[in-house]
Design an enzyme around this catalytic site. Structure first.
Site, PDB file in Angstrom:
ATOM      1  N   GLU A 101       0.844  -1.207   0.000  1.00 45.94           N
ATOM      2  CA  GLU A 101       0.000   0.000   0.000  1.00 45.94           C
ATOM      3  C   GLU A 101       0.874   1.250   0.000  1.00 45.94           C
ATOM      4  OE1 GLU A 101      -2.438   1.630  -0.601  1.00 45.94           O
ATOM      5  OE2 GLU A 101      -4.146   1.384   0.698  1.00 45.94           O
ATOM      6  N   ASP A 102       0.372   2.316  -0.578  1.00 48.85           N
ATOM      7  CA  ASP A 102       1.133   3.563  -0.544  1.00 48.85           C
ATOM      8  C   ASP A 102       1.098   4.187   0.847  1.00 48.85           C
ATOM      9  OD1 ASP A 102      -1.597   4.230  -0.723  1.00 48.85           O
ATOM     10  OD2 ASP A 102      -1.360   5.673  -2.339  1.00 48.85           O
ATOM     11  N   ASP A 105      -3.802   5.287   6.395  1.00 49.38           N
ATOM     12  CA  ASP A 105      -4.342   6.509   6.995  1.00 49.38           C
ATOM     13  C   ASP A 105      -5.372   6.117   8.057  1.00 49.38           C
ATOM     14  OD1 ASP A 105      -4.871   9.247   7.297  1.00 49.38           O
ATOM     15  OD2 ASP A 105      -6.181   9.337   5.563  1.00 49.38           O
ATOM     16  N   PHE A 154      -1.506  16.029   4.326  1.00 46.22           N
ATOM     17  CA  PHE A 154      -1.873  15.388   3.064  1.00 46.22           C
ATOM     18  C   PHE A 154      -0.654  15.420   2.155  1.00 46.22           C
ATOM     19  CE2 PHE A 154      -3.690  14.675  -1.052  1.00 46.22           C
ATOM     20  CZ  PHE A 154      -4.614  13.668  -0.785  1.00 46.22           C
ATOM     21  N   ARG A 167       1.326  12.163  -9.043  1.00 43.79           N
ATOM     22  CA  ARG A 167       1.881  10.828  -8.772  1.00 43.79           C
ATOM     23  C   ARG A 167       3.336  10.727  -9.230  1.00 43.79           C
ATOM     24  NH1 ARG A 167      -2.438   7.457  -7.285  1.00 43.79           N
ATOM     25  NH2 ARG A 167      -4.383   7.822  -8.378  1.00 43.79           N
TER      26      ARG A 167
HETATM   27  P1  IMP Z   1      -7.377   4.764   4.539  1.00 46.52           P
HETATM   28  O1  IMP Z   1      -8.447   3.850   4.089  1.00 46.52           O
HETATM   29  O2  IMP Z   1      -7.911   5.995   5.194  1.00 46.52           O
HETATM   30  O3  IMP Z   1      -6.279   4.118   5.368  1.00 46.52           O
HETATM   31  O4  IMP Z   1      -6.728   5.383   3.253  1.00 46.52           O
HETATM   32  C1  IMP Z   1      -5.875   4.767   2.455  1.00 46.52           C
HETATM   33  C2  IMP Z   1      -5.908   5.372   1.075  1.00 46.52           C
HETATM   34  O5  IMP Z   1      -6.275   6.758   1.077  1.00 46.52           O
HETATM   35  C3  IMP Z   1      -4.532   5.323   0.480  1.00 46.52           C
HETATM   36  O6  IMP Z   1      -4.358   4.157  -0.271  1.00 46.52           O
HETATM   37  C4  IMP Z   1      -4.484   6.571  -0.370  1.00 46.52           C
HETATM   38  O7  IMP Z   1      -4.928   6.282  -1.672  1.00 46.52           O
HETATM   39  C5  IMP Z   1      -5.448   7.535   0.266  1.00 46.52           C
HETATM   40  N1  IMP Z   1      -4.754   8.526   1.113  1.00 46.52           N
HETATM   41  C6  IMP Z   1      -4.738   8.626   2.455  1.00 46.52           C
HETATM   42  N2  IMP Z   1      -3.980   9.650   2.875  1.00 46.52           N
HETATM   43  C7  IMP Z   1      -3.472  10.212   1.767  1.00 46.52           C
HETATM   44  C8  IMP Z   1      -2.574  11.328   1.530  1.00 46.52           C
HETATM   45  O8  IMP Z   1      -2.053  12.003   2.426  1.00 46.52           O
HETATM   46  N3  IMP Z   1      -2.300  11.580   0.225  1.00 46.52           N
HETATM   47  C9  IMP Z   1      -2.807  10.873  -0.820  1.00 46.52           C
HETATM   48  N4  IMP Z   1      -3.633   9.830  -0.645  1.00 46.52           N
HETATM   49  C10 IMP Z   1      -3.969   9.514   0.632  1.00 46.52           C
HETATM   50 MG    MG Z   2      -5.393   7.736  -3.728  1.00 51.13          MG
END
Ligand code: IMP
Ligand code: MG
Length: 180
Positions: A101-102, A105, A154, A167
């Site tokens: 995963e990138d 969050d 962010f 990206r």
């Molecule tokens: P989660 O479900 O809230 O853990 O979010 C995960 C996904 O939200 C990641 O795979 C990202 O695509 C996106 N995301 C969360 N935070 C960021 C950020 O700071 N920048 C860009 N994408 C984010």
């Molecule tokens: Mg995204």
């Protein structure tokens, strides 16, 4: 790099630091799965650049696949809804899987992905996240491999986007938007 409107970028993690850390994570994966095969699953689209750098530093028998989910709309806010947009090409039953995963969050995306992937009976399921924003967590997810723990900002670049842009940045940068 062209930045639109009054959006501002500030470097948070430089490319050299990313490169070094990706190598270290790959070395750890290589050690943990010594003599075995690992199947990397990249979460599209954000993880594609991390995965392509990571896999080339792993000295094991590897295979890769991708899954695409949507949890965010076009902006910065999570909708909390996760949906599979593109499923895996092949079965993961009995495989050593590392989900790549990138960024982790709120944890909603990974909680959902871990649940649906566990149902497919991999031998092992581990999680590698380039970035971790633990302060925003709503679901308790602990990644096995983390590149960097970052503050609640962010970020874009190295695969991460804002409305599909940025990206291609080589550094991970904090994006600030003009006040609405
Ligand atoms: P989660 O479900 O809230 O853990 O979010 C995960 C996904 O939200 C990641 O795979 C990202 O695509 C996106 N995301 C969360 N935070 C960021 C950020 O700071 N920048 C860009 N994408 C984010
Ligand atoms: Mg995204």
């Amino acid at each position: 790099m062209s930045v639109s409107g009054q959006e501002k970028l500030k470097v948070l993690i430089r490319r050299a630091a990313i490169q070094k850390r990706v190598r270290e994570v790959a070395r750890q994966i290589t050690k943990d799965f010594k003599g075995e095969r690992v199947h990397l699953i990249g979460v599209l689209k954000g993880a594609c650049i991390f995965l392509s750098d990571l896999v080339r530093e792993i000295s094991l028998d590897t295979s890769i696949d991708f899954i695409a989910v949507s949890s965010y709309g076009k902006g910065k806010q999570s909708s909390g809804q996760v949906r599979v947009l593109k499923d895996l090409d092949s079965s993961i039953e009995g495989l050593n899987v590392v989900l790549v995963e990138d960024i982790l969050d709120t944890g909603l995306t990974l909680t959902y992905l871990i649940r649906i992937l566990q149902q497919r009976r991999p031998r092992i399921l581990r999680v590698a996240a380039l970035l971790d924003k633990p302060s925003r967590r709503l679901k308790p997810v602990k990644p096995d491999y983390v590149g960097f723990t970052i503050p609640n900002e962010f970020v874009v670049g190295y695969g991460l986007d804002y409305a599909e842009r940025y990206r291609n940045l080589k550094d991970v940068c904090i994006l600030s938007l003009p006040p609405a």
